[in-house]
Design an enzyme around this catalytic site. Structure first.
Site, PDB file in Angstrom:
ATOM      1  N   LYS A 254      68.124 -32.860  24.642  1.00 24.99           N
ATOM      2  CA  LYS A 254      69.381 -32.688  23.915  1.00 24.99           C
ATOM      3  C   LYS A 254      69.054 -32.348  22.470  1.00 24.99           C
ATOM      4  CE  LYS A 254      72.107 -35.318  21.527  1.00 24.99           C
ATOM      5  NZ  LYS A 254      72.483 -34.254  20.572  1.00 24.99           N
TER       6      LYS A 254
ATOM      7  N   GLU B 286      60.756 -41.704  16.552  1.00 27.24           N
ATOM      8  CA  GLU B 286      60.374 -41.261  15.204  1.00 27.24           C
ATOM      9  C   GLU B 286      61.633 -41.371  14.362  1.00 27.24           C
ATOM     10  OE1 GLU B 286      57.402 -40.595  14.399  1.00 27.24           O
ATOM     11  OE2 GLU B 286      56.431 -40.189  16.316  1.00 27.24           O
TER      12      GLU B 286
ATOM     13  N   CYS C  98      61.845 -36.429   7.187  1.00 26.84           N
ATOM     14  CA  CYS C  98      61.663 -37.883   7.177  1.00 26.84           C
ATOM     15  C   CYS C  98      60.367 -38.268   6.473  1.00 26.84           C
ATOM     16  CB  CYS C  98      61.724 -38.444   8.587  1.00 26.84           C
ATOM     17  SG  CYS C  98      60.683 -37.539   9.714  1.00 26.84           S
TER      18      CYS C  98
ATOM     19  N   GLU D  70      67.403 -43.147   2.167  1.00 23.80           N
ATOM     20  CA  GLU D  70      66.741 -41.848   2.304  1.00 23.80           C
ATOM     21  C   GLU D  70      67.640 -40.815   1.628  1.00 23.80           C
ATOM     22  OE1 GLU D  70      64.122 -40.153   5.988  1.00 23.80           O
ATOM     23  OE2 GLU D  70      65.956 -41.176   6.531  1.00 23.80           O
TER      24      GLU D  70
HETATM   25  P1  ADP Z   1      70.615 -37.174  11.546  1.00 21.59           P
HETATM   26  O1  ADP Z   1      71.098 -38.117  10.511  1.00 21.59           O
HETATM   27  O2  ADP Z   1      69.302 -36.572  11.283  1.00 21.59           O
HETATM   28  O3  ADP Z   1      71.642 -36.205  12.046  1.00 21.59           O
HETATM   29  P2  ADP Z   1      70.990 -38.636  13.974  1.00 21.59           P
HETATM   30  O4  ADP Z   1      70.193 -39.804  14.404  1.00 21.59           O
HETATM   31  O5  ADP Z   1      72.435 -38.807  13.737  1.00 21.59           O
HETATM   32  O6  ADP Z   1      70.214 -38.111  12.729  1.00 21.59           O
HETATM   33  O7  ADP Z   1      70.825 -37.429  14.995  1.00 21.59           O
HETATM   34  C1  ADP Z   1      69.641 -37.147  15.661  1.00 21.59           C
HETATM   35  C2  ADP Z   1      69.962 -36.767  17.080  1.00 21.59           C
HETATM   36  O8  ADP Z   1      70.573 -37.881  17.713  1.00 21.59           O
HETATM   37  C3  ADP Z   1      70.932 -35.614  17.238  1.00 21.59           C
HETATM   38  O9  ADP Z   1      70.535 -34.827  18.334  1.00 21.59           O
HETATM   39  C4  ADP Z   1      72.246 -36.323  17.506  1.00 21.59           C
HETATM   40  O10 ADP Z   1      73.170 -35.521  18.220  1.00 21.59           O
HETATM   41  C5  ADP Z   1      71.767 -37.466  18.365  1.00 21.59           C
HETATM   42  N1  ADP Z   1      72.698 -38.599  18.459  1.00 21.59           N
HETATM   43  C6  ADP Z   1      73.534 -39.081  17.521  1.00 21.59           C
HETATM   44  N2  ADP Z   1      74.208 -40.144  17.996  1.00 21.59           N
HETATM   45  C7  ADP Z   1      73.791 -40.345  19.277  1.00 21.59           C
HETATM   46  C8  ADP Z   1      74.098 -41.274  20.308  1.00 21.59           C
HETATM   47  N3  ADP Z   1      74.986 -42.256  20.130  1.00 21.59           N
HETATM   48  N4  ADP Z   1      73.454 -41.174  21.486  1.00 21.59           N
HETATM   49  C9  ADP Z   1      72.537 -40.209  21.669  1.00 21.59           C
HETATM   50  N5  ADP Z   1      72.209 -39.301  20.754  1.00 21.59           N
HETATM   51  C10 ADP Z   1      72.815 -39.354  19.564  1.00 21.59           C
END
Ligand code: ADP
Length: 476
Positions: free
Chosen positions: A173, A248, A282, A379
């Site tokens: 994903k 990570e 990061c 961050e």
């Molecule tokens: P960032 O702040 O870098 O956007 P996130 O952790 O929000 O970091 O996003 C990183 C990835 O995690 C993206 O692919 C996002 O769509 C996915 N993501 C965000 N929320 C969820 C969730 N509840 N379950 C699974 N994947 C998620």
């Protein structure tokens, strides 16, 4: 040549779904594609496809899997210019950085094509006269990968290349902001001869897709790069099926300049570490600690370098900093700078939205930054270099370690004793000494504390995708 500009998801070797969600260029908000909005049902189909593909894929000879990975690597390299252009369009980073990322992404595929042949087991001297002990490593099964938008190509290959090398199959994903690079990589993998179902890429509802991945007993490992907050959600969701986890997560990298440092080199290192991808990595320096004897010199020289940066559209000549990814990112940077200035920090350059407007923020240097300011514990994820002054080695090590994160750390020093002392004392998964960049496919990337679990890259990057099996051969 492959047509790899896809706007559909990739499940079991088929391009599926209709365009529902617009993908826009962060530099100007122009729509560049419409992609499907998939959810739990499609994720389950992809997991089933990956499960079916696992048997035949894992039974191929390592050399056969290696050859397909090698071909994929060659196709990525052959198309690096176009892939880089696509990446810049959906993510915003300058073209040179985007192409650099594509080559970095390719390097994982190359490395693990080679490593596929070296997933060794062991024999152990037996405590039983009629027994022999053999340990083999086998692929863990179907893996799920969730990736972020800041490295739309490299974070995918860094996960799936070792998984494929081990014999695993994957459901990926990508971040909702940057699915096009992921689709393009999948199209090239298909052309390279990766069998149907080995790689599946699904874009859409993060919670629904992530939920289906976590709850499936058929998914044996979850590998994630993103925020610590989402990482913690995934750990909880994966508890019920006890999955292997590779995480990570966030960082809060210290970048320390000691009095005995080569200050010019430290300035160059800080530029790379801080301003790559507009500060949106990061491992970006988040707190720059400078010893009092070189503080003035360092801040002046850094300001001069930062003023040379060119902000603009990533595909314009000479641009060294693109836009931030979205409005929330800009708002966060503005809030953190406002808080620091309100509490006494001084702006030596930048400090506000760029005249281009939109999501362009001026490369910024702040002096007189102190630990009571919000950016010390957050961050920044933007082009802001905060300079803290310190006096002693013990003081700065304590400051550097005063965070729940532990991903990358950097320091500049020449005294050999100090180099060893500080490198050992920093509570980080990675310590970068006298350089501002440490990412390479041959070394183990990863963090301690709340920055994550496991390592990516190097021979260690395969470990989370294999299970260790102990076989006792008795009755000899
Ligand atoms: P960032 O702040 O870098 O956007 P996130 O952790 O929000 O970091 O996003 C990183 C990835 O995690 C993206 O692919 C996002 O769509 C996915 N993501 C965000 N929320 C969820 C969730 N509840 N379950 C699974 N994947 C998620």
């Amino acid at each position: 040549m492959t047509e790899f500009h896809k706007e559909q998801c990739f499940i079991n070797g088929e391009w599926l779904g209709k365009g529902q969600t617009p993908i826009t260029n962060p530099a100007n908000d122009v729509q560049i594609a419409l992609v499907p909005n998939m959810g739990a049902d499609e994720t389950k189909k992809a997991i089933a496809a990956a499960k079916a593909a696992f048997g035949p894929w894992s039974k191929l000879l390592a050399k056969e899997r290696s050859a397909i990975l090698r071909k994929w690597y060659e196709l990525i390299v052959a198309n690096a210019d176009e892939l880089g252009a696509l990446l810049t369009k959906e993510q915003g980073k300058p073209l040179a950085e985007a192409k650099g990322e594509i080559m970095y992404a390719a390097s994982f595929v190359e490395f693990y094509a080679e490593e596929a042949k070296r997933i060794y087991g062991e024999t152990i001297p037996s405590p039983y006269p009629d027994g022999r002990i053999v340990v083999i490593r086998q692929p863990i099964g179907v893996i799920a990968a969730i990736t972020p938008w800041n490295f739309p190509a490299a974070m995918i290959t860094r996960k799936v290349a070792p998984a494929f090398a081990a014999g695993c199959t994957a459901v990926v994903k990508p971040a909702p902001d940057t699915p096009l690079t992921a689709f393009a990589l999948a199209a090239l993998a298909q052309e390279a001869g990766l069998p149907d179902g080995v790689l599946n890429v699904i874009s859409g509802d993060a919670q629904a897709i992530g939920g289906a991945m976590c709850e499936s007993p058929d998914v044996r490992a979850m590998t994630f790069t993103g925020s610590t907050a989402v990482g913690k959600i995934l750990i909880k969701q994966c508890a019920d099926t006890v999955k292997q986890m590779g995480l990570e997560l966030g960082g809060n990298a210290p970048f320390i300049v000691f009095d005995d440092a080569d200050v010019d080199a430290a300035v160059q290192g800080a530029m790379v570490s801080k301003f790559r991808n507009a500060g949106q990595t990061c491992v970006c320096a988040n707190r720059i600690f400078v010893q009092s004897g070189v503080y003035e010199e360092f801040s002046k020289k850094l300001t001069i370098e930062v003023e040379k940066m060119k902000v603009g559209f990533g595909d314009e000549d000479g641009v060294t900093q693109g836009p931030l990814i979205n409005d929330a990112a800009v708002a966060k940077v503005e809030r953190l700078v406002g808080d620091a200035v309100g509490k006494g920090a001084s702006v030596t350059t930048g400090g506000k939205l760029h005249e281009l407007g939109g999501r362009f923020y001026e490369p910024t240097v702040l002096t007189n930054v102190t630990k009571n300011m919000d950016m010390t514990t957050n961050e920044i994820f933007g082009p802001v270099a905060p300079l803290y002054k310190f006096e002693t080695e013990d003081e700065v090590v304590e400051l550097a370690n005063a965070t729940e994160f532990g991903l990358a750390s950097y320091f500049y020093a020449r005294d050999l004793g100090r180099v060893w002392r500080v490198a050992e004392a920093l509570d980080y998964g990675m310590v970068c000494i006298n350089s501002g960049i440490l990412s390479t496919e041959v070394a183990p990337f990863g963090g301690v504390k709340e920055s994550g679990i496991g390592r990516e890259g190097s021979r260690h990057g395969i470990e989370e995708f294999t299970e260790t099996k102990y076989m006792l051969m008795s009755g000899i």
